[in-house]
Design a protein around this motif. Structure first.
Motif, mmCIF file in Angstrom:
data_model
loop_
_atom_site.group_PDB
_atom_site.id
_atom_site.type_symbol
_atom_site.label_atom_id
_atom_site.label_comp_id
_atom_site.label_asym_id
_atom_site.label_seq_id
_atom_site.Cartn_x
_atom_site.Cartn_y
_atom_site.Cartn_z
ATOM 1 N N LEU A 222 0.834 -1.200 0.000
ATOM 2 C CA LEU A 222 0.000 0.000 0.000
ATOM 3 C C LEU A 222 0.872 1.254 0.000
ATOM 4 N N ASP A 223 2.007 1.215 0.655
ATOM 5 C CA ASP A 223 2.924 2.363 0.652
ATOM 6 C C ASP A 223 3.412 2.662 -0.756
ATOM 7 N N ARG A 226 0.559 4.080 -2.857
ATOM 8 C CA ARG A 226 0.250 5.470 -2.522
ATOM 9 C C ARG A 226 1.156 6.428 -3.303
ATOM 10 N N PRO A 232 -2.748 10.271 -1.488
ATOM 11 C CA PRO A 232 -2.455 10.225 -0.051
ATOM 12 C C PRO A 232 -3.515 9.501 0.775
ATOM 13 N N THR A 233 -4.678 9.200 0.180
ATOM 14 C CA THR A 233 -5.724 8.502 0.933
ATOM 15 C C THR A 233 -5.457 6.998 1.052
ATOM 16 N N THR A 235 -4.048 4.714 2.732
ATOM 17 C CA THR A 235 -3.421 4.367 4.003
ATOM 18 C C THR A 235 -4.336 3.413 4.764
ATOM 19 N N TRP A 236 -3.736 2.537 5.558
ATOM 20 C CA TRP A 236 -4.478 1.661 6.447
ATOM 21 C C TRP A 236 -3.505 1.125 7.487
ATOM 22 N N GLY A 329 4.493 -2.326 8.453
ATOM 23 C CA GLY A 329 3.477 -2.167 7.418
ATOM 24 C C GLY A 329 3.521 -3.245 6.357
ATOM 25 N N ARG A 344 -11.512 -0.396 3.986
ATOM 26 C CA ARG A 344 -10.134 -0.236 3.518
ATOM 27 C C ARG A 344 -10.121 0.385 2.115
ATOM 28 N N GLN A 359 -3.843 -5.136 2.085
ATOM 29 C CA GLN A 359 -4.387 -4.048 2.898
ATOM 30 C C GLN A 359 -5.538 -3.331 2.209
#
Length: 414
Positions: A222-223, A226, A232-233, A235-236, A329, A344, A359
């Protein structure tokens, strides 16, 4: 049909690639590294075969059936019955052979009617008392990789507690490590006509170019997603876990696994079920010890050594190889109270871009999320190609000059 591009050659990426290719779509997998697998990669450290943290397939998981129907699962093994009797529990600083009764009672309960808007500690305390709730939360950490499981959604934790504590155990282990499954998936994809490009690092400009030629499935962490999607949304919450791998000279009487009920932590002798992971006369142990955001890796390592002292006497003198790591993460999503997997990051990001990984908004336990999201992303991408007029778009993907396209026989593990 338009070409479907998959960014990431791990479990989610190849699940998406095979699903799309089985429907006749042209597919390209872009992998940034020279080897495939992502977090399902099995590393050869000399004579030792290790995964990135303890890995297992759960018997009732959806991807087990999917893989088996395609002859991709390969040989798996379970914990031998004799070894299963050597599961030990650290409780009040003492090694015990049987778990506390409150833990057994809670682990038998289905998660079907457990609330998602309440934290596990509060819900479980009402069911089994404060100590029972704490013990159950710590035991569930084997499938959570989180330093405070009691603070998470009750429904989320209970599902993992129920499956991790099932009898007979649900866990199954691919013989030779998870890379064996990835190798078979890569071969299946290749035989379906999927183009596999390694050493192809896709940036935002490349992504924009690929999206103009067909749907794109981003099957990365997920990083990474992003950054790649400039969103930028994305994230989890996830865990932060100290990992330890050890090879010990074999000693009769060692525990199969030790669950720390005083704090979240677990260490397991993986050669108990698969002796191909280490040379004869040696045994491979892998452990996970979740740590808080303000804790150092050494704090997790210290707890690991305390557990080793209890379950594996003389382990220091018997150690022939050791490795430590920190996973931040990279251990799957965790759901806080008031949230479920549906909250998510969505798989469909719009404009022909889809997300897959552990994620994102898909159900399942750990790697099952990657599998389920990979299938969903592929189906959405296929639907997008069906609605597209091919006369306005090209279906030929161009690779970076630095990339290499290889057959499965060339895709060797590091």
């Amino acid at each position: 049909m338009q070409r479907i591009h998959i960014i990431g050659g791990g479990l989610a990426g190849f699940t998406a690639a095979i699903t799309a290719a089985e429907s006749g779509a042209p597919v390209t997998v872009h992998e940034a590294h020279h080897t495939l697998g992502g977090r399902a990669r099995t590393t050869e450290e000399g004579p030792y075969l290790t995964n990135e943290g303890p890995h297992a397939l759960y018997r009732r998981g959806p991807h087990r059936t999917w893989l088996d129907r395609r002859n991709l699962l390969g040989p798996t093994t379970a914990v031998p019955p004799l070894e299963a009797t050597r599961l030990r529990f650290r409780h009040r600083s003492v090694l015990r052979r049987t778990p506390p009764l409150a833990l057994l009672r809670l682990s038998r309960r289905s998660a079907a009617r457990v609330p998602a808007d309440l934290d596990f500690r509060t819900w479980a305390t009402a069911q089994a008392g404060e100590e029972g709730a704490r013990l159950a939360a710590h035991y569930a950490a084997v499938a959570l990789f989180h330093h405070d499981p009691g603070s998470l959604s009750a429904a989320f934790v209970q599902e993992r507690l129920h499956r991790a504590g099932a009898l007979p155990p649900e866990a199954r282990y691919p013989i030779g490590g998870w890379a064996q499954i990835i190798d078979r998936m890569a071969s299946r994809a290749w035989n379906l006509g999927v183009r596999i490009e390694t050493a192809t690092r896709i940036d935002t400009a490349d992504l924009d170019a690929l999206a103009r030629t067909g749907p794109v499935v981003v099957a990365t962490s997920l990083d990474a997603a992003r950054t790649l999607l400039r969103d930028p949304t994305l994230t989890w919450a996830s865990g932060r876990t100290a990992l330890i791998d050890l090879a010990l000279r074999t000693r009769r009487g060692d525990a199969f696994a030790v669950s720390d009920l005083d704090a979240p932590g677990w260490i397991e002798r993986f050669t108990a079920q698969d002796d191909s992971l280490a040379p004869a006369g040696e045994q491979l142990l892998q452990g996970q010890f979740p740590i808080a955001p303000d804790e150092s890796r050494s704090a997790g390592t210290a707890r690991a050594e305390e557990l080793l002292d209890l379950g594996y006497p003389g382990w220091r003198e018997r150690t022939v190889w050791r490795r430590e790591a920190l996973a931040t993460g990279r251990t799957g999503a965790v759901d806080h109270p008031g949230t479920t997997w549906r909250d998510r990051p969505a798989i469909d990001r719009g404009n022909g871009v889809y997300l897959a990984g552990d994620q994102v908004a898909a159900p399942g336990l750990l790697s099952e999320v990657s599998f389920n999201s990979g299938i969903e992303a592929a189906l959405l991408a296929l639907r997008a190609t069906e609605n597209h007029t091919t006369t306005d778009h090209t279906t030929t993907a161009t690779s970076s000059p630095a990339s290499t396209s290889r057959t499965p026989l060339d895709l060797k593990r590091a």
